[in-house]
Write an enzyme that holds these catalytic residues in place. Structure first.
Site, short mmCIF file in Angstrom:
data_model
loop_
_atom_site.label_atom_id
_atom_site.label_comp_id
_atom_site.label_asym_id
_atom_site.label_seq_id
_atom_site.Cartn_x
_atom_site.Cartn_y
_atom_site.Cartn_z
N GLU A 162 28.10 -0.02 -10.27
CA GLU A 162 29.28 0.86 -10.35
C GLU A 162 28.98 2.34 -10.10
OE1 GLU A 162 31.27 0.01 -14.07
OE2 GLU A 162 31.23 -2.14 -13.73
N ASN A 215 26.02 -3.56 -7.11
CA ASN A 215 27.13 -4.30 -7.70
C ASN A 215 28.28 -3.36 -8.02
OD1 ASN A 215 27.95 -6.92 -8.84
ND2 ASN A 215 27.90 -5.90 -10.84
N GLU A 285 31.11 -11.51 -10.93
CA GLU A 285 31.75 -11.45 -12.25
C GLU A 285 33.20 -11.94 -12.21
OE1 GLU A 285 31.27 -7.60 -14.06
OE2 GLU A 285 29.31 -7.27 -13.19
O1 G3I Z 1 25.78 -7.27 -30.68
C1 G3I Z 1 25.07 -6.59 -29.68
C2 G3I Z 1 23.80 -5.97 -30.24
O2 G3I Z 1 23.02 -6.93 -30.96
C3 G3I Z 1 23.02 -5.41 -29.07
O3 G3I Z 1 21.80 -4.82 -29.48
C4 G3I Z 1 23.87 -4.42 -28.32
C5 G3I Z 1 23.14 -3.95 -27.09
O4 G3I Z 1 24.04 -3.20 -26.30
O5 G3I Z 1 25.15 -5.01 -27.92
C6 G3I Z 1 25.88 -5.49 -29.05
O6 G3I Z 1 27.19 -6.00 -28.83
C7 G3I Z 1 28.00 -5.71 -27.77
C8 G3I Z 1 27.76 -6.65 -26.59
O7 G3I Z 1 28.78 -6.50 -25.60
C9 G3I Z 1 27.78 -8.08 -27.05
O8 G3I Z 1 29.14 -8.43 -27.34
C10 G3I Z 1 27.94 -4.31 -27.21
O9 G3I Z 1 28.13 -3.39 -28.26
C11 G3I Z 1 29.05 -4.19 -26.16
O10 G3I Z 1 29.01 -2.90 -25.56
C12 G3I Z 1 28.83 -5.20 -25.05
O11 G3I Z 1 29.94 -5.16 -24.16
C13 G3I Z 1 29.67 -5.69 -22.85
C14 G3I Z 1 30.02 -4.62 -21.83
O12 G3I Z 1 29.87 -5.13 -20.49
C15 G3I Z 1 29.13 -3.40 -21.98
O13 G3I Z 1 27.79 -3.79 -21.80
C16 G3I Z 1 30.54 -6.93 -22.63
O14 G3I Z 1 30.09 -7.97 -23.49
C17 G3I Z 1 30.47 -7.38 -21.17
O15 G3I Z 1 31.42 -8.42 -20.95
C18 G3I Z 1 30.78 -6.22 -20.23
O16 G3I Z 1 30.55 -6.69 -18.94
C19 G3I Z 1 30.85 -5.74 -17.88
C20 G3I Z 1 29.75 -5.82 -16.84
O17 G3I Z 1 28.50 -5.54 -17.43
C21 G3I Z 1 30.04 -4.88 -15.69
N1 G3I Z 1 31.36 -5.18 -15.09
C22 G3I Z 1 32.46 -5.13 -16.08
C23 G3I Z 1 32.19 -6.12 -17.21
C24 G3I Z 1 33.33 -6.13 -18.22
O18 G3I Z 1 33.43 -4.89 -18.86
#
Ligand code: G3I
Length: 377
Positions: A162, A215, A285
Site C-alpha cells: 500500500e 501489494n 486478499e
Molecule cells: O492479538 C495480537 C497480538 O498478540 C499481536 O502481538 C499483535 C501484533 O500486531 O496483534 C494483535 O491483535 C491484532 C491482530 O489483528 C490480530 O487480530 C492487532 O492488534 C490488529 O491490528 C490486527 O489487525 C489486522 C490488520 O490487518 C492490521 O495488521 C487484521 O487482523 C487484518 O485482517 C488486516 O489485514 C489487512 C492487510 O494486512 C492489508 N490489507 C487490508 C487488510 C484488512 O485491513
C-alpha cells in the site's frame, strides 16, 4: 534463529503439530467434496487464504483451512508489529504455529508484509522519524532477522504494501495524504520516494530466489479514481522495471465493494499492462463488502456477491493470474465482521467470503470453483 521449531516456542510448535493432526483428521471430515485448492490445482491455479494463528485451536476453523486452501498467508503474524515487537527482539511464535500447520499438511506459506505504514510498533515509527540513516539500519535489521529465519517456509513476500496514494475524492477509499503518486508514510518521510525500490533491492540482496511482490488495493473498480490509482501503480512498476529494480509480481488485494461499479475492460487493460512488464499477478486478499442497500434475502445477496467475484476473478484469470487468495474463508472470521471502518451498521454480517458463518459453502465458493474449473490445464 529458525522458524522450526523456535526453541522458546517449542510449545507453539508442539501445539501446532497437535492442531495439524487434529485438523488433518477433521480435514477428512471437513467440508464434503473437493476443496478449492484441489479444484484450482487441476487448472494450475493456487488457491489460498489468510489464517489467524489464534483461531487454529478451533478444529472447525483448522479443518476449513486444511480442506480448502493450498497457500496460507498469516493475517497478522508476519507483520513488523508481530515479528519484531521490540527492537532487536524477534518473535516467530505465532508465525511458527501457521508454518507448522502448513508443513504438517503439505501447504505453502506466503509472507505479508515486510514494509507497510500499518502494524508498526511505536519504536519503529520513532526510529524512522530520526531520518534516513536510522531507517536504513532498521530496515536492514528487520530483513536480516526475518528472511533467513523464514527462508525454508516462505518463498514469496509482499515486500511493500500500500505505497500508492488513493486518488483525491475517491468515495470508495479513505483519503490518503500524498507526495505525488506515493502515500505519505513514515517510510516515505524517512527514505524519500525511492524507499519502495530500496526495500525490494534489500530483500533481493538477502535472497536471490524469493518472489518479491508489490501489494495494493482499490485497483479493480470502474471509475476515475480507481483508474488514477491503477495508473499510479503502473508508473511505479514501470519505474522499478525500467531501473532493473528486482520486482516479480503485483498483488491485487481485491477487497471488492459492491457499491463500486465494475466493468472488466479497464481492469483487464491494466492487468495486460502489468503482464507486459513481465510481472506475475496475484489476487492476495479477496473478499466482498456488500452494498449499503442490501438485496432482499440471503439468496439474492449471495448471488450478487458471487456474480461480482465471477467477473473480477474471471478477468484476472484471463489475464494470467494463477494465484488467488481470500482474506479468510468464513464470513464470521472476516475483518469485515469486526473492523469498525468496514463492518455493517445494520447488524448484518457481510457475506463476502466463500463460506457462511456456519462454514457452509455459498455461491461465492461455487463462483470460484467454476472460474477455476473452466481453465483446465
Ligand atoms: O492479538 C495480537 C497480538 O498478540 C499481536 O502481538 C499483535 C501484533 O500486531 O496483534 C494483535 O491483535 C491484532 C491482530 O489483528 C490480530 O487480530 C492487532 O492488534 C490488529 O491490528 C490486527 O489487525 C489486522 C490488520 O490487518 C492490521 O495488521 C487484521 O487482523 C487484518 O485482517 C488486516 O489485514 C489487512 C492487510 O494486512 C492489508 N490489507 C487490508 C487488510 C484488512 O485491513
Amino acid at each position: 534463529m529458525s522458524l522450526y521449531p523456535p526453541r522458546r516456542h517449542l510449545f507453539g510448535a508442539a501445539l501446532a503439530g497437535l492442531l495439524a493432526r487434529q485438523a488433518a483428521a477433521q480435514g477428512e471430515r471437513g467440508p464434503s467434496g473437493e476443496g478449492l485448492a484441489a479444484i484450482g490445482r487441476a487448472s494450475g491455479i493456487t488457491f489460498g487464504t489468510a489464517v489467524d494463528s489464534r483461531k487454529l485451536g478451533d478444529a472447525a476453523y483448522a479443518a476449513q483451512v486444511v480442506a480448502e486452501a493450498q497457500l496460507l498467508v498469516p493475517e497478522w503474524e508476519a507483520k513488523w508489529a508481530a515479528l519484531q515487537p521490540r527492537q532487536g527482539s524477534f518473535d516467530f511464535g505465532p508465525l511458527g504455529i501457521i508454518a507448522s500447520l502448513a508443513q504438517a499438511n503439505g501447504k505453502q506459506l506466503r509472507g505479508h508484509a515486510l514494509v507497510w505504514h500499518a502494524a508498526m510498533p511505536s519504536w519503529l515509527a520513532e526510529g524512522l522519524a530520526e531520518g534516513a540513516a536510522k531507517a536504513r539500519g532498521l530496515l536492514a535489521g528487520h530483513l536480516d532477522g526475518v528472511l533467513p529465519a523464514t527462508r525454508l517456509a516462505i518463498r514469496d513476500w509482499d515486500v511493500v504494501n500500500e505505497a500508492i496514494a488513493n486518488a483525491e475524492g475517491n468515495p470508495f477509499s479513505a483519503r490518503t495524504p500524498a507526495q505525488g503518486d506515493l502515500r505519505d508514510t513514515p517510510w516515505l518521510r524517512a527514505l524519500g520516494p525511492g524507499y519502495v525500490e530500496e526495500a525490494f533491492r534489500a530483500a533481493r540482496e538477502r535472497d536471490r530466489t524469493l518472489r518479491l511482490t508489490y501489494n495494493d488495493y482499490g485497483l479493480e473498480g470502474d471509475n476515475p479514481w480507481a483508474e488514477e490509482k491503477r495508473q499510479r501503480v503502473l508508473r511505479l512498476l514501470r519505474r522499478m522495471v525500467g531501473t532493473q529494480c528486482p520486482v516479480d509480481a503485483l498483488g491485487l488485494q481485491a477487497h471488492l465493494l459492491m457499491d463500486e461499479p465494475f466493468r472488466p475492460e479497464p481492469f483487464a487493460a491494466f492487468l495486460r499492462s502489468v503482464r507486459e512488464l513481465g510481472l506475475a499477478v496475484l489476487v492476495t486478499e479477496l473478499d466482498v463488502r456488500e452494498a449499503q442497500q442490501l438485496p432482499a434475502g440471503l439468496p439474492a445477496r449471495d448471488a450478487a456477491v458471487a456474480e461480482r467475484v465471477r467477473q473480477v476473478i474471471g478477468t484476472a484469470l484471463d489475464a494470467g493470474c494463477r494465484t488467488v487468495l481470500t482474506w479468510g474463508l468464513s464470513d464470521k472470521d472476516s475483518w469485515l465482521a469486526w473492523d469498525p471502518d468496514v463492518m455493517r451498521k445494520d447488524g448484518q454480517m457481510h457475506r463476502g467470503l466463500p463460506l457462511d458463518e456456519a462454514g457452509v459453502r455459498k455461491p461465492m465458493w461455487q463462483a470460484l470453483a467454476t472460474a477455476f474449473g473452466t481453465r483446465r490445464g
